[in-house]
Design a protein around this motif. Structure first.
Motif: not given
Length: 226
Positions: A154-179
């Motif tokens: 439910t929170d985009p921040e959880e993706l950033l602090i997770s151990d998973a290595k995020l792809t550029q597309a996933e990082l873009d999704d985090v940015s759009h999610w925050r927006t």
């Protein structure tokens, strides 16, 4: 007396070879809207001259200050607004008194930028007047639901602090999610402002059968917008 050299069907006399120009005439030679290229060095100069001719100094300073998100000196803003530094400082100080811009005292002088709270309230007031406000809220809510379903959180921040290595597309999704979350917050604030205005009008406007009751959507629809 009518001109003997002309007739309803056109001229009866034509220029001689000596009277014709040496070079053939082009459309540019007879275009009444052609701009003298020697007047301005480039397109930016032409645009600046046109902006200056169509606006007042105060209007240009307001426009520039409204786009200034990092503190700038009056001189810097004056250059962009095409006004004198003295004029820019006087208008900026006035805007600071009105709460439209902020002034910052530094060792090098006073710096100015737009007031973020005033800018936010301006955006919310504009959204409150939109006829598609409810549709916009539903659209953003659907977008957020898709992000939550895709990443099972439910929170985009959880993706950033997770151990998973995020792809550029996933990082873009985090940015759009925050927006999108920020956009939904603004849209909800606009909805509440619009609702408050409608309540005020229903209580103050005269009319037959008015009892001061609220003119808001049914409870079910209202809760879906939260």
């Amino acid at each position: 007396m009518p001109d003997e050299s002309s007739s309803p069907d056109g001229p009866t006399e034509f220029p001689t070879d000596e009277e014709l120009p040496d070079e053939p005439v082009t459309v540019a030679d007879i275009d009444p809207f052609a701009v003298d290229g020697d007047t301005y060095e480039d397109v930016d100069d032409f645009a600046a001259a046109e902006w200056k001719s169509e606006t007042t100094a105060d209007e240009r300073i307001r426009t520039v200050s409204n786009e200034t998100t990092t503190p700038k000196s009056a001189g810097d803003l004056a250059d962009v607004a095409l006004v004198s530094e003295t004029k820019a400082r006087a208008t900026l100080d006035k805007l600071a008194e009105e709460g439209i811009v902020r002034s910052h005292q530094t060792d090098s002088g006073t710096l100015y930028d737009r007031d973020p709270e005033w800018h936010l309230l301006k955006q919310i007031r504009k959204l409150a007047g939109s006829e598609t406000l409810v549709d916009q809220i539903q659209r953003v809510k659907q977008e957020l639901a898709e992000y939550r379903a895709t990443y099972d959180t439910t929170d985009p921040e959880e993706l950033l602090i997770s151990d998973a290595k995020l792809t550029q597309a996933e990082l873009d999704d985090v940015s759009h999610w925050r927006t999108a979350e920020r956009e939904l917050s603004h849209l909800r604030a606009a909805y509440r402002l619009k609702e408050a205005k409608e309540q005020t009008l229903s209580l103050t406007e005269p009319g037959e059968g008015r009892t001061g009751s609220r003119t808001t959507p049914p409870a079910g629809n209202q809760s879906s917008l939260q």
